[in-house]
Enzyme design. Structure first.
Site: not given
Length: 590
Positions: A195, A314
């Site tokens: 991320e 995720e």
């Protein structure tokens, strides 16, 4: 599902002795079937593995389905147990494998164990610990994804201001990881960075910086040789977001590498209002469903249909489950999300990795048992099939009124309705319930009278709607009356509204001023965020307004709070802050 199978301690037999040259060749090809693990005395041992990695990246990623995250462990700051989880063990990976997972993602934050100046050396003991955990997972016949995790916001985020320094540290980090793991089998996959955001950069700069990191990562790993020459490598979009422009940027980067062993990775936590219960996102409605369908369609069209596999690194719901606080998301609505996600992923050809932060969220790592076995059963079922659901998982019957027929709409999801059960008793269509157009299910007044019994507040009975495949959908029959709120006083630091819930459940809170503007900490919507702005305290019979909400109120001006309950009831309440004092007044007749 009532529990988990206990993990097996059986070890499959290893491949035996192989000539050195052949073994070396198998290691390079990722087919050696063995990996070194640490024995209790610290010496290296060989643990058997039967995984054979397909040559094509698309097939290899498909073989990784389903996947699980060892969250908040090696990525915790400053050390492995700082965020409430015990140290990882080999037994944990045995459990994960026994429960049907075929791969694990092991997020790692390196910063606390790495020098901040050149050559940015990683502590040898920490590298050894990471390798031990990785090898335990590999030895349990699991694919493993290893990455650079919270470093993304700890120091990589400084790249716009310190380009050369951050790039040098990033390159050094991957040089050291590549060297330490280059003899591992091809079941180990590297992920460039988790991320990445570059918060202080422009959109154009972010694209350039991330492309630079992904490209450098690729070149460093490939040049390190041995097993890294054809190891599967994973690259992320900005922040892991699956928006079209960011996936287009990643596609361009991957194609420019001319490497068939690259994987695209993104994350998905549902439509934001539903995921955290804000802006009225109390149900898994059309907006939430369309958001998911669109996201997976983009993954498919941008990558999978063009020959690039996708690993959803995720997924879950933000802040759910949280067993330390009231649930933000109503349980049945959450189950619908997980059921839908599994189906959409299978249609798109995407491998999914459940984000498990530990600390009793999904798998209790102390007991090796699922905190909520029924929830996990829905997740597991979604890997292979669809299940029928309904418009809600509760039927509310008002105690203060005569009982009338109540209905729900079935979501068949490609299944056929097989009937309705109360325990071992099958209800009779036409007498106990009616079914219109194969999906409008209505419980008769006679049946509800029998099921509610003495009409105590709360759940009086639980029914099961069964379908031709998948799991049954449970429907609670609930007796309730409209909740009653009482006057209260308090401070901006502590204020609670006395509440008689009377069998009902709080869904959301709407907050406005007399002039129509929004009140509360979230100014872009009148519907405030569950748990963050307010939360129910069912055991103590109150609704708590958080200090964040109270301090945000205009001084001396009353705010009207409308509490929405899952029965459909709405109750108004006025609250006024004067300095540090807060006064609450129930609105009669609301």
């Amino acid at each position: 599902m009532k529990g988990i199978r206990r993990p097996s301690h059986h070890r499959s037999r290893g491949p035996g002795r192989l000539p050195g040259l052949l073994m070396a060749l198998l290691v390079v090809l990722g087919l050696s079937g063995s990996t070194a693990i640490a024995a209790p005395d610290g010496t290296a041992q060989q643990a058997a593995s039967t995984v054979r990695v397909p040559a094509r990246a698309m097939d290899a990623v498909a073989a990784m389905q389903p996947s699980w995250n060892l969250g908040n462990t090696l990525d915790a700051i400053p050390d492995e147990t700082s965020w409430g989880n015990p140290k990882a063990t080999r037994e944990l990976f045995r459990t994960i494998r026994a429960e049907g997972f075929r791969s694990v993602r092991i997020p790692v934050t390196w910063s606390a164990y790495q020098a901040t100046t050149a050559p940015y050396t990683i502590d040898a003991a920490y590298m050894s610990r990471v390798k031990q955990v990785v090898d335990w997972a590999l030895a349990e016949n699991l694919y493993v994804v290893l990455n650079i995790h919270h470093d993304s916001w700890q120091w990589i985020d400084d790249m716009p201001a310190d380009h050369d320094g951050v790039l040098a540290r990033f390159n050094s980090t991957w040089t050291q990881i590549s060297k330490a793991f280059r003899d591992e089998p091809r079941t180990l996959i590297f992920e460039s960075v988790n991320e990445p955001v570059f918060e202080k950069a422009t959109a154009e700069q972010k694209t350039t910086l991330l492309r630079e990191l992904n490209t450098s990562f690729h070149e460093i790993v490939r040049s390190s040789g041995r097993g890294n020459t054809d190891r599967l490598l994973m690259m992320s979009t900005e922040a892991g977001t699956p928006s079209q422009n960011l996936m287009d940027d990643l596609y361009t980067t991957i194609k420019s590498r001319n490497d068939r062993n690259l994987i695209a990775t993104v994350h998905y936590y549902s439509w934001y209002p539903f995921s955290v219960n804000i802006a009225g996102g109390t149900h898994y409605d059309d907006a939430a469903q369309n958001d998911l369908d669109d996201a997976f369609a983009r993954m498919r069209d941008t990558f999978v249909a063009r020959g690039i596999p996708v690993y959803l690194g995720e997924y879950g719901l933000l802040g759910w489950p949280d067993h330390n606080h009231p649930s933000r998301v109503e349980r049945g609505e959450a189950l619908k999300y997980y059921e839908h996600l599994g189906h959409a992923a299978r249609l798109a050809g995407v491998t999914t990795a459940l984000w498990d932060p530990g600390a009793w969220a999904y798998l209790n790592r102390e007991t090796q048992k699922w905190t909520d076995p029924a929830l996990f059963a829905w997740i597991k079922s979604s890997w292979t099939t669809r299940s029928g659901t309904a418009s809600f998982d509760k039927v509310f019957v008002e105690k203060s009124s005569a009982i009338t027929a109540k209905g729900l709409t079935l979501n068949l999801n490609g299944t056929k309705f097989r009937g309705l059960w109360h325990g071992k008793t099958r209800l009779v269509e036409g007498r106990d319930y009616t079914l219109f157009d194969k999906k409008r299910l209505t419980l008769t007044a006679r049946t509800l009278t029998r099921l509610t019994g003495d009409r105590e507040y709360g759940v009086n009975a639980t029914l099961q709607a069964r379908f031709s495949r998948g799991l049954p959908w449970e429907i609670d029959v609930v007796t309730y009356d409209t909740p009653e709120l009482s006057n209260a006083t308090g401070t901006a630091e502590k204020f609670a509204i006395p509440t008689k819930y009377q069998g009902d459940l709080l869904a959301t809170m709407e907050a406005t001023y007399a002039d129509g503007t929004n009140a509360g900490p979230t100014d872009w919507t009148p519907y405030q965020e569950f748990n963050k702005a307010f939360r129910p305290d069912y055991p103590n019979g109150t609704i708590i307004l958080t200090p964040e909400t109270l301090t945000s109120l205009r001084d001396g001006e009353a705010a009207t709070l409308t509490f929405h309950f899952y029965s459909g009831a709405k109750v108004k309440y006025k609250v006024t802050k004067s300095g540090d004092s807060v006064t609450g007044t129930a609105v009669k007749g609301s």
